[in-house]
Scaffold this motif. Structure first.
Motif, short mmCIF file in Angstrom:
data_model
loop_
_atom_site.label_atom_id
_atom_site.label_comp_id
_atom_site.label_asym_id
_atom_site.label_seq_id
_atom_site.Cartn_x
_atom_site.Cartn_y
_atom_site.Cartn_z
N MET A 26 0.83 -1.21 0.00
CA MET A 26 0.00 0.00 0.00
C MET A 26 0.86 1.25 0.00
O MET A 26 0.57 2.21 -0.72
N LYS A 27 1.91 1.25 0.80
CA LYS A 27 2.80 2.42 0.87
C LYS A 27 3.43 2.68 -0.50
O LYS A 27 3.46 3.82 -0.98
N GLU A 28 3.92 1.64 -1.13
CA GLU A 28 4.54 1.82 -2.44
C GLU A 28 3.50 2.22 -3.49
O GLU A 28 3.77 3.04 -4.36
N LEU A 29 2.31 1.65 -3.41
CA LEU A 29 1.25 2.01 -4.35
C LEU A 29 0.93 3.50 -4.24
O LEU A 29 0.75 4.18 -5.25
N GLU A 30 0.88 4.02 -3.03
CA GLU A 30 0.64 5.45 -2.83
C GLU A 30 1.74 6.28 -3.48
O GLU A 30 1.47 7.32 -4.09
N GLN A 31 2.99 5.82 -3.39
CA GLN A 31 4.11 6.53 -4.01
C GLN A 31 3.98 6.50 -5.54
O GLN A 31 4.21 7.52 -6.20
N VAL A 32 3.62 5.37 -6.08
CA VAL A 32 3.45 5.22 -7.52
C VAL A 32 2.36 6.17 -8.01
O VAL A 32 2.54 6.90 -8.99
N VAL A 33 1.23 6.18 -7.34
CA VAL A 33 0.11 7.04 -7.74
C VAL A 33 0.53 8.50 -7.68
O VAL A 33 0.24 9.28 -8.59
N GLY A 34 1.25 8.87 -6.63
CA GLY A 34 1.72 10.25 -6.51
C GLY A 34 2.60 10.67 -7.67
O GLY A 34 2.44 11.76 -8.23
N LYS A 35 3.52 9.81 -8.05
CA LYS A 35 4.41 10.12 -9.18
C LYS A 35 3.63 10.24 -10.48
O LYS A 35 3.86 11.13 -11.29
N LEU A 36 2.70 9.32 -10.69
CA LEU A 36 1.91 9.37 -11.92
C LEU A 36 1.01 10.61 -11.97
O LEU A 36 0.83 11.21 -13.02
N GLU A 37 0.45 10.99 -10.83
CA GLU A 37 -0.42 12.17 -10.78
C GLU A 37 0.35 13.46 -11.06
O GLU A 37 -0.19 14.38 -11.65
N ARG A 38 1.59 13.53 -10.61
CA ARG A 38 2.40 14.72 -10.86
C ARG A 38 2.70 14.89 -12.34
O ARG A 38 2.87 16.00 -12.82
N GLY A 39 2.81 13.77 -13.05
CA GLY A 39 3.02 13.83 -14.49
C GLY A 39 4.41 14.27 -14.92
O GLY A 39 4.62 14.63 -16.06
N CYS A 97 -2.62 -6.13 -3.14
CA CYS A 97 -3.38 -5.61 -2.00
C CYS A 97 -4.80 -6.16 -1.99
O CYS A 97 -5.31 -6.55 -0.93
N GLU A 98 -5.42 -6.22 -3.15
CA GLU A 98 -6.78 -6.78 -3.23
C GLU A 98 -6.80 -8.24 -2.80
O GLU A 98 -7.71 -8.67 -2.08
N ALA A 99 -5.80 -9.00 -3.22
CA ALA A 99 -5.73 -10.42 -2.85
C ALA A 99 -5.52 -10.57 -1.34
O ALA A 99 -6.14 -11.44 -0.71
N GLU A 100 -4.67 -9.73 -0.76
CA GLU A 100 -4.43 -9.80 0.68
C GLU A 100 -5.70 -9.43 1.46
O GLU A 100 -6.02 -10.06 2.47
N LEU A 101 -6.42 -8.43 1.00
CA LEU A 101 -7.67 -8.05 1.65
C LEU A 101 -8.70 -9.17 1.56
O LEU A 101 -9.40 -9.45 2.52
N LYS A 102 -8.78 -9.80 0.39
CA LYS A 102 -9.73 -10.90 0.22
C LYS A 102 -9.37 -12.06 1.15
O LYS A 102 -10.25 -12.65 1.78
N ARG A 103 -8.08 -12.36 1.25
CA ARG A 103 -7.64 -13.44 2.14
C ARG A 103 -8.00 -13.13 3.59
O ARG A 103 -8.50 -13.98 4.31
N ALA A 104 -7.79 -11.89 4.01
CA ALA A 104 -8.13 -11.49 5.38
C ALA A 104 -9.64 -11.55 5.59
O ALA A 104 -10.11 -12.01 6.64
N GLU A 105 -10.39 -11.10 4.60
CA GLU A 105 -11.85 -11.13 4.68
C GLU A 105 -12.36 -12.56 4.83
O GLU A 105 -13.28 -12.84 5.62
#
Length: 80
Positions: free
Chosen positions: A15-28, A49-57
């Motif tokens: 999740m932390k890395e995904l947030e970094q990736v999104v930030g870089k892409l949004e800056r353009g 992340c989706e798979a981990e959430l599904k497993r926890a669920e």
């Protein structure tokens, strides 16, 4: 960002890395080829992340309770 394979990351790391990736892409301010690589990494992180959430669920959903509302163990989730 890290070079850690996505499959070896914890949910929190991904999740932390995904947030970094999104930030870089949004800056353009990233070159086209780098943007494509970032997008692919972000897609893999999102799926992880989706798979981990599904497993926890599924773990939470299989928890059984006794008459007093106390956990008595787990029941295998369907398909496991």
């Amino acid at each position: 960002m890290t070079d850690t394979p996505v499959s070896e990351m914890s949910f929190e790391q991904a999740m932390k890395e995904l947030e970094q990736v999104v930030g870089k892409l949004e800056r353009g301010d990233v070159a086209l080829e780098a943007s494509i690589a970032l997008y692919e990494r972000g897609d893999a992180l999102k799926k992880h992340c989706e798979a981990e959430l599904k497993r926890a669920e599924e773990k939470v959903a299989t928890l059984t309770l006794d008459r007093d509302g106390q956990p008595t163990g787990t029941t295998p989730a369907e398909g496991m």
